[in-house]
Design an enzyme around this catalytic site. Structure first.
Site, mmCIF file in Angstrom:
data_model
loop_
_atom_site.group_PDB
_atom_site.id
_atom_site.type_symbol
_atom_site.label_atom_id
_atom_site.label_comp_id
_atom_site.label_asym_id
_atom_site.label_seq_id
_atom_site.Cartn_x
_atom_site.Cartn_y
_atom_site.Cartn_z
ATOM 1 N N ASP A 1 8.850 -15.763 -2.207
ATOM 2 C CA ASP A 1 8.522 -17.130 -2.651
ATOM 3 C C ASP A 1 8.026 -17.095 -4.108
ATOM 4 O O ASP A 1 6.902 -17.474 -4.419
ATOM 5 C CB ASP A 1 7.452 -17.761 -1.754
ATOM 6 C CG ASP A 1 6.126 -16.991 -1.774
ATOM 7 O OD1 ASP A 1 5.086 -17.632 -1.510
ATOM 8 O OD2 ASP A 1 6.128 -15.777 -2.065
ATOM 9 N N ASP B 1 5.611 -11.880 -6.688
ATOM 10 C CA ASP B 1 6.947 -11.659 -6.128
ATOM 11 C C ASP B 1 7.898 -11.186 -7.238
ATOM 12 O O ASP B 1 8.716 -10.286 -7.043
ATOM 13 C CB ASP B 1 7.522 -12.949 -5.549
ATOM 14 C CG ASP B 1 6.658 -13.611 -4.496
ATOM 15 O OD1 ASP B 1 5.614 -14.184 -4.857
ATOM 16 O OD2 ASP B 1 7.010 -13.523 -3.313
ATOM 17 N N ASN C 1 4.600 -20.263 -2.336
ATOM 18 C CA ASN C 1 3.813 -20.501 -3.556
ATOM 19 C C ASN C 1 4.123 -21.870 -4.165
ATOM 20 O O ASN C 1 3.281 -22.485 -4.798
ATOM 21 C CB ASN C 1 4.113 -19.408 -4.590
ATOM 22 C CG ASN C 1 3.446 -18.100 -4.222
ATOM 23 O OD1 ASN C 1 2.333 -18.085 -3.716
ATOM 24 N ND2 ASN C 1 4.145 -17.003 -4.435
ATOM 25 N N THR D 1 7.757 -10.911 1.047
ATOM 26 C CA THR D 1 6.588 -11.033 0.161
ATOM 27 C C THR D 1 6.093 -12.476 0.116
ATOM 28 O O THR D 1 5.393 -12.882 -0.811
ATOM 29 C CB THR D 1 6.930 -10.572 -1.278
ATOM 30 O OG1 THR D 1 7.977 -11.420 -1.796
ATOM 31 C CG2 THR D 1 7.368 -9.117 -1.308
ATOM 32 N N PHE E 1 -2.822 -15.923 2.619
ATOM 33 C CA PHE E 1 -1.888 -17.028 2.370
ATOM 34 C C PHE E 1 -0.561 -16.882 3.129
ATOM 35 O O PHE E 1 -0.120 -17.815 3.811
ATOM 36 C CB PHE E 1 -1.625 -17.142 0.867
ATOM 37 C CG PHE E 1 -0.677 -18.238 0.489
ATOM 38 C CD1 PHE E 1 0.644 -17.946 0.184
ATOM 39 C CD2 PHE E 1 -1.101 -19.561 0.452
ATOM 40 C CE1 PHE E 1 1.536 -18.963 -0.171
ATOM 41 C CE2 PHE E 1 -0.227 -20.584 0.101
ATOM 42 C CZ PHE E 1 1.096 -20.280 -0.210
ATOM 43 N N ASN E 2 0.132 -15.750 2.984
ATOM 44 C CA ASN E 2 1.473 -15.623 3.583
ATOM 45 C C ASN E 2 1.440 -15.815 5.091
ATOM 46 O O ASN E 2 2.344 -16.408 5.675
ATOM 47 C CB ASN E 2 2.090 -14.258 3.247
ATOM 48 C CG ASN E 2 2.513 -14.164 1.801
ATOM 49 O OD1 ASN E 2 2.698 -15.180 1.132
ATOM 50 N ND2 ASN E 2 2.628 -12.949 1.292
ATOM 51 N N GLN F 1 -5.901 -17.096 -11.897
ATOM 52 C CA GLN F 1 -6.762 -16.435 -10.912
ATOM 53 C C GLN F 1 -8.222 -16.450 -11.391
ATOM 54 O O GLN F 1 -9.152 -16.554 -10.599
ATOM 55 C CB GLN F 1 -6.287 -14.994 -10.690
ATOM 56 C CG GLN F 1 -4.934 -14.886 -10.016
ATOM 57 C CD GLN F 1 -5.030 -14.561 -8.522
ATOM 58 O OE1 GLN F 1 -6.115 -14.541 -7.956
ATOM 59 N NE2 GLN F 1 -3.890 -14.317 -7.889
ATOM 60 N N HIS G 1 -0.513 -8.448 -5.723
ATOM 61 C CA HIS G 1 -0.277 -8.258 -4.283
ATOM 62 C C HIS G 1 1.125 -7.714 -3.930
ATOM 63 O O HIS G 1 1.261 -6.635 -3.384
ATOM 64 C CB HIS G 1 -0.436 -9.594 -3.547
ATOM 65 C CG HIS G 1 -1.766 -10.263 -3.709
ATOM 66 N ND1 HIS G 1 -2.932 -9.798 -3.135
ATOM 67 C CD2 HIS G 1 -2.103 -11.389 -4.377
ATOM 68 C CE1 HIS G 1 -3.932 -10.613 -3.427
ATOM 69 N NE2 HIS G 1 -3.453 -11.585 -4.192
ATOM 70 N N ASP G 2 2.162 -8.498 -4.215
ATOM 71 C CA ASP G 2 3.482 -8.236 -3.625
ATOM 72 C C ASP G 2 4.107 -6.898 -3.982
ATOM 73 O O ASP G 2 4.772 -6.281 -3.136
ATOM 74 C CB ASP G 2 4.449 -9.374 -3.999
ATOM 75 C CG ASP G 2 4.083 -10.669 -3.280
ATOM 76 O OD1 ASP G 2 4.465 -11.744 -3.787
ATOM 77 O OD2 ASP G 2 3.420 -10.616 -2.229
HETATM 78 O O1 RIB Z 1 -1.918 -13.724 -0.537
HETATM 79 C C1 RIB Z 1 -1.036 -13.235 -1.518
HETATM 80 C C2 RIB Z 1 0.358 -13.686 -1.245
HETATM 81 O O2 RIB Z 1 0.434 -15.096 -1.334
HETATM 82 C C3 RIB Z 1 1.385 -13.165 -2.275
HETATM 83 O O3 RIB Z 1 2.617 -12.975 -1.637
HETATM 84 C C4 RIB Z 1 1.478 -14.286 -3.262
HETATM 85 O O4 RIB Z 1 2.769 -14.329 -3.905
HETATM 86 C C5 RIB Z 1 1.320 -15.480 -2.372
HETATM 87 O O5 RIB Z 1 2.573 -15.774 -1.818
HETATM 88 CA CA CA Z 2 4.622 -14.005 -2.542
#
Ligand code: RIB
Ligand code: CA
Length: 309
Positions: free
Chosen positions: A11, A16, A40, A123, A164-165, A225, A237-238
């Site tokens: 996303d 990503d 996202n 991701t 989140f994901n 952020q 993260h990804d």
């Molecule tokens: O929590 C982090 C995730 O949420 C990552 O994949 C970021 O791209 C968002 O999608």
């Molecule tokens: Ca992501």
């Protein structure tokens, strides 16, 4: 050495984008396709960002649109971090390109039956992967691993309990974790790989057109952020999924039982990770418990350096 064949389900999304950059340049990986979902940002925006990235990186791979909304719950986006476009910070040239004629589910199905052994790398929210499992359950025999970014042993990042994901589609996550093929790169390790200014400058010194893209995007990612969480360096993260595939020694995993909270209460979307086996339930996932931060950035730098000037 045979390359590991992967499909990234994403996303984009700043982090990503870095995962895609790394996968595309690694001699160990063959990136077969991108499948896209809302997360996202809306599907229209994450789709456009995916096409722009594939064109900018000169990748000759299909991009297939997936699900606009989660299996059950209401959709949510993360514009505060990723911006109105979902990939703020860089203006891509105008490309003439179009999506695959196949949906994400159909493209995953077709590629798995063609290649017979593929690693799925989600991701973003897990809606596409869950829909594919529900539609073509027999295909699972062609999937060696599902190496995903999501969840956390500890606290969440969009609610006290949830990452989140996973929170975007807990019902989908439950389906995916029930495959017993998941390797989970959660916040416990991704919160240790922070884009401090010295890291940004280190990558900017590489001086090719992809490190330029990385730098432009990550400056915006950091700025957002910092505004939201006060972070001096944003957690990247990804790419933990791709770094693990390139060099598994970077991230330590532990086999454990993971249950997704789908009850809808304050812990909705939580990945309950039984890392000390309190409940003696079947271990169904490998969860990242430690990361070598220096090696992580070395793999990122090496991946960016592989691109020509
Ligand atoms: O929590 C982090 C995730 O949420 C990552 O994949 C970021 O791209 C968002 O999608
Ligand atoms: Ca992501």
């Amino acid at each position: 050495m045979d390359k590991r064949k992967i499909i990234i389900d994403c996303d984009p999304g700043h982090d990503d984008a870095v995962a895609i950059m790394l996968a595309a340049s690694s001699p160990k990986l063959e990136l077969l396709a991108l499948t896209v979902e809302a997360g996202n940002q809306t599907l229209e925006k994450t789709g456009r960002n995916s096409l722009n990235l594939v064109n900018y990186l000169n990748l000759n791979i299909p991009v297939a649109l997936g699900e606009k909304r989660p299996l059950k719950r209401e959709p949510q986006t993360c514009a505060a971090i990723h911006g109105e476009s979902g990939l703020d910070g860089f203006t891509f040239p105008k490309y003439e390109s179009s999506y695959s004629k196949l949906s994400a589910v159909e493209l995953i199905h077709e590629l798995l039956n063609e290649h017979k052994k593929v690693t799925l790398v989600p991701t973003g929210p897990l809606t596409n992967i869950a829909k594919w499992i529900l539609t073509y359950p027999d295909d699972l025999k062609y999937v060696d691993e599902i190496v995903l970014m999501g969840g956390s042993i500890g606290y969440g990042n969009v609610s006290p309990a949830a990452e989140f994901n996973i929170l975007c589609d807990p019902e989908a996550a439950e389906i995916v974790f029930n495959t017993k093929k998941v390797k989970m790169m959660g916040l416990d390790v991704t919160r240790q790989v922070l884009l401090y200014p010295e890291i940004l400058e280190r990558m900017n010194k590489i001086g090719n057109r992809v490190s330029d893209l990385f730098y432009a995007l990550m400056k915006t990612f950091n700025k957002n952020q910092k505004k939201i969480f006060g972070f001096i360096g944003a957690p990247l993260h990804d790419p933990a999924t791709i770094v693990y595939l390139i060099d598994p020694s970077v991230i330590e995993l532990k086999h454990m039982n993971v249950v997704i909270d789908v009850t809808g209460g304050p812990s909705y979307g939580r990945t309950n990770c039984d890392q000390f086996d309190y409940l003696h339930q079947e271990k169904n996932a490998y969860v990242a418990v430690n990361i070598n931060v220096d090696k992580y950035w070395d793999v990122i730098e090496e991946g960016l350096r592989r691109y020509s000037k």
